[in-house]
Structures are given as C-alpha cells and as structure tokens.
Design an enzyme around this catalytic site. Sequence first.
Site, PDB file in Angstrom:
ATOM      1  N   HIS A  84      28.354  40.781  40.526  1.00 28.31           N
ATOM      2  CA  HIS A  84      29.638  40.412  39.921  1.00 28.31           C
ATOM      3  C   HIS A  84      30.617  40.024  41.022  1.00 28.31           C
ATOM      4  O   HIS A  84      30.727  40.714  42.038  1.00 28.31           O
ATOM      5  CB  HIS A  84      30.172  41.603  39.118  1.00 28.31           C
ATOM      6  CG  HIS A  84      31.548  41.380  38.578  1.00 28.31           C
ATOM      7  ND1 HIS A  84      31.921  40.211  37.951  1.00 28.31           N
ATOM      8  CD2 HIS A  84      32.649  42.181  38.578  1.00 28.31           C
ATOM      9  CE1 HIS A  84      33.185  40.306  37.586  1.00 28.31           C
ATOM     10  NE2 HIS A  84      33.655  41.485  37.964  1.00 28.31           N
ATOM     11  N   ASN A 101      37.817  36.360  40.268  1.00 25.94           N
ATOM     12  CA  ASN A 101      37.020  37.141  39.321  1.00 25.94           C
ATOM     13  C   ASN A 101      37.116  36.483  37.942  1.00 25.94           C
ATOM     14  O   ASN A 101      38.173  36.503  37.316  1.00 25.94           O
ATOM     15  CB  ASN A 101      37.570  38.576  39.295  1.00 25.94           C
ATOM     16  CG  ASN A 101      36.796  39.484  38.360  1.00 25.94           C
ATOM     17  OD1 ASN A 101      35.960  39.028  37.576  1.00 25.94           O
ATOM     18  ND2 ASN A 101      37.081  40.768  38.433  1.00 25.94           N
ATOM     19  N   CYS A 159      33.604  42.551  32.291  1.00 23.93           N
ATOM     20  CA  CYS A 159      32.928  41.848  33.400  1.00 23.93           C
ATOM     21  C   CYS A 159      31.420  42.093  33.424  1.00 23.93           C
ATOM     22  O   CYS A 159      30.692  41.391  34.129  1.00 23.93           O
ATOM     23  CB  CYS A 159      33.540  42.240  34.734  1.00 23.93           C
ATOM     24  SG  CYS A 159      35.315  41.963  34.829  1.00 23.93           S
TER      25      CYS A 159
HETATM   26  N1  ACO Z   1      50.254  40.710  47.564  1.00 26.41           N
HETATM   27  C1  ACO Z   1      50.924  41.479  48.429  1.00 26.41           C
HETATM   28  N2  ACO Z   1      50.981  42.811  48.324  1.00 26.41           N
HETATM   29  C2  ACO Z   1      50.337  43.390  47.298  1.00 26.41           C
HETATM   30  C3  ACO Z   1      49.614  42.644  46.350  1.00 26.41           C
HETATM   31  C4  ACO Z   1      49.592  41.254  46.510  1.00 26.41           C
HETATM   32  N3  ACO Z   1      48.934  40.436  45.662  1.00 26.41           N
HETATM   33  N4  ACO Z   1      49.072  43.489  45.448  1.00 26.41           N
HETATM   34  C5  ACO Z   1      49.443  44.730  45.810  1.00 26.41           C
HETATM   35  N5  ACO Z   1      50.208  44.669  46.915  1.00 26.41           N
HETATM   36  C6  ACO Z   1      50.826  45.748  47.647  1.00 26.41           C
HETATM   37  C7  ACO Z   1      51.109  46.950  46.751  1.00 26.41           C
HETATM   38  O1  ACO Z   1      52.309  46.772  46.038  1.00 26.41           O
HETATM   39  C8  ACO Z   1      51.192  48.069  47.762  1.00 26.41           C
HETATM   40  O2  ACO Z   1      52.457  48.029  48.376  1.00 26.41           O
HETATM   41  P1  ACO Z   1      53.286  49.384  48.598  1.00 26.41           P
HETATM   42  O3  ACO Z   1      52.424  50.213  49.506  1.00 26.41           O
HETATM   43  O4  ACO Z   1      54.534  48.881  49.204  1.00 26.41           O
HETATM   44  O5  ACO Z   1      53.438  49.967  47.226  1.00 26.41           O
HETATM   45  C9  ACO Z   1      50.164  47.650  48.819  1.00 26.41           C
HETATM   46  O6  ACO Z   1      49.927  46.245  48.619  1.00 26.41           O
HETATM   47  C10 ACO Z   1      48.848  48.392  48.685  1.00 26.41           C
HETATM   48  O7  ACO Z   1      48.486  48.381  47.311  1.00 26.41           O
HETATM   49  P2  ACO Z   1      47.132  49.001  46.816  1.00 26.41           P
HETATM   50  O8  ACO Z   1      46.995  48.783  45.344  1.00 26.41           O
HETATM   51  O9  ACO Z   1      46.998  50.389  47.357  1.00 26.41           O
HETATM   52  O10 ACO Z   1      46.110  48.052  47.584  1.00 26.41           O
HETATM   53  P3  ACO Z   1      44.589  48.229  47.826  1.00 26.41           P
HETATM   54  O11 ACO Z   1      44.304  48.288  49.247  1.00 26.41           O
HETATM   55  O12 ACO Z   1      43.978  49.255  46.927  1.00 26.41           O
HETATM   56  O13 ACO Z   1      44.051  46.802  47.331  1.00 26.41           O
HETATM   57  C11 ACO Z   1      42.944  45.858  45.419  1.00 26.41           C
HETATM   58  C12 ACO Z   1      44.244  46.435  45.969  1.00 26.41           C
HETATM   59  C13 ACO Z   1      42.602  44.580  46.177  1.00 26.41           C
HETATM   60  C14 ACO Z   1      43.142  45.529  43.953  1.00 26.41           C
HETATM   61  C15 ACO Z   1      41.821  46.914  45.641  1.00 26.41           C
HETATM   62  O14 ACO Z   1      42.207  48.157  45.116  1.00 26.41           O
HETATM   63  C16 ACO Z   1      40.571  46.469  45.015  1.00 26.41           C
HETATM   64  O15 ACO Z   1      39.913  45.599  45.521  1.00 26.41           O
HETATM   65  N6  ACO Z   1      40.195  47.101  43.892  1.00 26.41           N
HETATM   66  C17 ACO Z   1      39.103  46.674  43.116  1.00 26.41           C
HETATM   67  C18 ACO Z   1      39.663  46.155  41.871  1.00 26.41           C
HETATM   68  C19 ACO Z   1      39.099  44.855  41.438  1.00 26.41           C
HETATM   69  O16 ACO Z   1      38.409  44.135  42.124  1.00 26.41           O
HETATM   70  N7  ACO Z   1      39.415  44.546  40.212  1.00 26.41           N
HETATM   71  C20 ACO Z   1      38.955  43.381  39.599  1.00 26.41           C
HETATM   72  C21 ACO Z   1      38.692  43.654  38.197  1.00 26.41           C
HETATM   73  S1  ACO Z   1      37.593  44.921  37.991  1.00 26.41           S
HETATM   74  C22 ACO Z   1      36.083  44.350  37.985  1.00 26.41           C
HETATM   75  O17 ACO Z   1      35.852  43.200  37.838  1.00 26.41           O
HETATM   76  C23 ACO Z   1      35.079  45.315  38.132  1.00 26.41           C
END
Ligand code: ACO
Length: 319
Positions: free
Chosen positions: A246, A276, A113
Amino acid sequence: MSLARIAGTGSYLPERVVTNSELEGRIDTSDEWIVSRTGIEARHVAADGELTSDLALQAARKALEAAGRGPGDVDLIIVATTTPDMVFPSTACILQSKLGVQQGAAFDVQAVCTGFIYALSVADRMVATGAHRCALVIGAEVFSRLLDWNDRRTCVLFGDGAGAVVVSRDEAHGILGTHLGADGSLGHILRVTGGIAEGAVRGNPFLEMDGQAVFRTAIRTLGESAQTVLQQTGLRARDIDWFVPHQANARIINALADRVGVPAERVVTTVARHGNTSAASVPLALDTAVRDGRIQAGETLMLQGVGGGMTWGSVLLRY
Ligand code: ACO
C-alpha cells in the site's frame, strides 16, 4: 488445482496534478516537510463532476485490453472504494452499466485502503472455484473529497486514482495465498464519521487521523500478515521477486520492507507521484511496474494493504 490469475492490469490518474509547492501557497506547509515525512511530491485530483466510477471505467478498460478481453467476457465486477458515487446503486453496478457489461454479478467492497486486497481475495475464491470465469477487480477513489483542505496534517497525504486487474482461471500461475485481518477497536485512529441521515450529513464529513498510531499499526499488522501468508504457502521472503505494498508513505514502506526482509530494489514505490490513493494504491503501483517492464510473467509478488477499520491483508501470487 485451478488458480485465479491476474491476466491484465490497468490504471488511471486524473489529469490535474497538485504539487507540494502548490500546497505551500495554500496552507502552512513545505515541500521539505512533506517529502521528508512521507516521500510524497505530488498527487492527482479528480475534476469537478468526475466520479469514482469514471476513474474505475478508464482503469478497467485498460486492464481488459491488457488481458485481451472485452465487456462480453466479464461475469464479475468488484469495486473496492471508500468514496462511492452515491449511497446506492453500488459503484460496481454503475461501472457495469458504463462498461456495457450485461451479465454476471457486481458489488462493492469497503475496507478503505485495504479494499483492493480484500476484493482480490474474494475474487480469488470466486474464480478459482469456477463460480465465475472473468472478474474485474478495481480499486478506485476520489479521496480528495473526504479531506479538509485546510488541515495540513491530512490533506497533503492523499490523492485520487484507480487501478484494475482482470482475474481469470489458470492451471499454472495465480494467487498462492491470502491473509486478511481487521481490528474494529482501532476504528477511531483513522475515520470519517459522517453519514447521511434524515436528509442531512450527520458527523464529520472530513477524514480524522492519529498519524503515529496508524504508522505503528500499519507496520505491526503488515509485518505479521506477511509472515502468515509466507508460512501458508511455504515460501520465504527471499522468494519474493516484487513487493507491492500500500502506497501511504515512503517511511512506512521502507520500514515494512525491512521487517519482511525484501531489499529496497525489489519494492515498488509510486507514492511520490500520486500520494495515498487508498484502495487504488496497490493496483496503481502494480500496473506501473507491469507496464514499465519490471514485473515479468512467472515472478512471485507480495501485495499488501492496510487502512481504516483498521483492516489489513496480503496476497501472495505468481504473476
Ligand atoms: N506541514 C508542516 N507541518 C506539519 C504538517 C504539514 N503538512 N503536518 C503536520 N505538521 C506539524 C504538526 O502540526 C506538528 O507540529 P507541532 O509540533 O508544532 O504541533 C509537527 O508537524 C509534527 O506532527 P506529527 O503529527 O507528530 O508528525 P509526524 O512525525 O507523526 O508525521 C505523519 C505525521 C507523516 C502523518 C506520520 O505520523 C505518518 O506518516 N503517519 C502514518 C499515517 C499515514 O500514512 N496515513 C495515511 C492514511 S492511513 C493508511 O493509508 C494506512
């Protein structure tokens, strides 16, 4: 001293739009969950047979048109991509042929990215020194092909697209400072381990991510990178007219803008519409804000990327 200036921008999104409600029908997710955690409402997905170089071609043509240039002027093509058409030739060489460019150099940059920021930094040096006169710098991805569409933790986040800029030499406006960083010890928090060996895919061909570790790393590294490039140029956060980060996630963008010290109304955010798009995200957002008239000639922009590697970087420029 001569500067390397962005002389035109262009972008392209594939026709097919996949909304959150469509995903609700396919996997255990909800529009509410996706929007509240990421700000993403829809993403574009390339058609079968539509390649990274095809997306790049559309974006490149628009950027050339905006810059008043043609294929005969281009003497450098750098494509930032994690999803090349094939192992080789590079997507840049394939694009060179599709564009009908018959001169100059062409190569790919792989920084996931952060790829466009890396590529623009390389082009800056190559153009400002006079080694090349007219560069096409493109971020293009078909990231949808690296996703397990049954994995709700990752598939909702990404989309396909391309963004391009033409970079040429200028005596007044241009790139003022750049900063690039990488920490390979964090490779495991965001990766696709699959590769081709002995006629087969070895490793996992789908994206794996530790979302919370990526979130923390993105904010820490980009916050520091912004300070570094501001200090390098002697500018302050209040001198930034437009912050073009980004487009991974609206929560990362908001937290980062706060940390850098840029007010929300000066931040370009397009993640809602296309998710993204990895290396394409920064030039796509840039082109959107140029074409809708927000970004004007002479304004100061901070572009930032962060991605797998982990890699990160900033470009500060006068548009
Ligand atoms: N729909 C519904 N529920 C979901 C989904 C979804 N799409 N995805 C995950 N969950 C659930 C999980 O299974 C978990 O459930 P559980 O507690 O029963 O196990 C719950 O939601 C919480 O999951 P987490 O992974 O802890 O959620 P979090 O609050 O961390 O959010 C996210 C996840 C949005 C990915 C966050 O961590 C984030 O924004 N991270 C940044 C990563 C990113 O943006 N990556 C993109 C690529 S990297 C880059 O470009 C730099």
